[in-house]
Scaffold this motif. Structure first.
Motif, PDB file in Angstrom:
ATOM      1  N   VAL A  34       0.849  -1.179   0.000  1.00 46.02           N
ATOM      2  CA  VAL A  34       0.000   0.000   0.000  1.00 46.02           C
ATOM      3  C   VAL A  34       0.890   1.236   0.000  1.00 46.02           C
ATOM      4  O   VAL A  34       1.871   1.295   0.732  1.00 46.02           O
ATOM      5  N   ASN A  35       0.531   2.203  -0.811  1.00 44.59           N
ATOM      6  CA  ASN A  35       1.220   3.483  -0.784  1.00 44.59           C
ATOM      7  C   ASN A  35       0.592   4.280   0.358  1.00 44.59           C
ATOM      8  O   ASN A  35      -0.490   4.843   0.230  1.00 44.59           O
ATOM      9  N   THR A  38      -0.471   8.054  -0.169  1.00 41.60           N
ATOM     10  CA  THR A  38      -1.732   8.229  -0.888  1.00 41.60           C
ATOM     11  C   THR A  38      -2.909   7.852  -0.005  1.00 41.60           C
ATOM     12  O   THR A  38      -3.937   8.534   0.004  1.00 41.60           O
ATOM     13  N   TRP A  39      -2.742   6.771   0.756  1.00 44.69           N
ATOM     14  CA  TRP A  39      -3.811   6.339   1.644  1.00 44.69           C
ATOM     15  C   TRP A  39      -4.092   7.405   2.700  1.00 44.69           C
ATOM     16  O   TRP A  39      -5.244   7.741   2.977  1.00 44.69           O
ATOM     17  N   GLY A  40      -3.033   7.972   3.282  1.00 45.47           N
ATOM     18  CA  GLY A  40      -3.201   9.029   4.288  1.00 45.47           C
ATOM     19  C   GLY A  40      -3.880  10.249   3.705  1.00 45.47           C
ATOM     20  O   GLY A  40      -4.732  10.868   4.334  1.00 45.47           O
ATOM     21  N   LYS A  41      -3.531  10.629   2.467  1.00 46.19           N
ATOM     22  CA  LYS A  41      -4.145  11.785   1.831  1.00 46.19           C
ATOM     23  C   LYS A  41      -5.623  11.539   1.590  1.00 46.19           C
ATOM     24  O   LYS A  41      -6.449  12.413   1.834  1.00 46.19           O
TER      25      LYS A  41
END
Length: 72
Positions: A34-35, A38-41
């Motif tokens: 998982v990136n 990107t997930w946090g954004k």
């Protein structure tokens, strides 16, 4: 003298099976990666969206299109 089921061919086969399993696990781990940036954004974007207006206002008057006629 019998070797009770252990043979060099069986040992090689077991090593090949272990290598194959390790490769399968590694490829599964790579495909599931998982990136996190990107997930946090996207999590932040969803939280900002949820913190915003709970509904959008619906206009009650008809739209004024006079500017369209002025442009023509």
């Amino acid at each position: 003298m019998a070797m009770s089921g252990f043979s060099p061919i069986g040992a090689i086969s077991s090593v090949q099976d272990a290598i194959s399993i390790a490769q399968t696990i590694r490829s599964a781990m790579v495909s599931v990666s998982v990136n996190f940036a990107t997930w946090g954004k996207s999590v932040d974007d969803q939280q900002q969206l949820l913190a915003g207006k709970s509904f959008k206002s619906i206009p009650t008057q008809a739209a004024n299109l006079a500017f369209v006629q002025d442009v023509k």
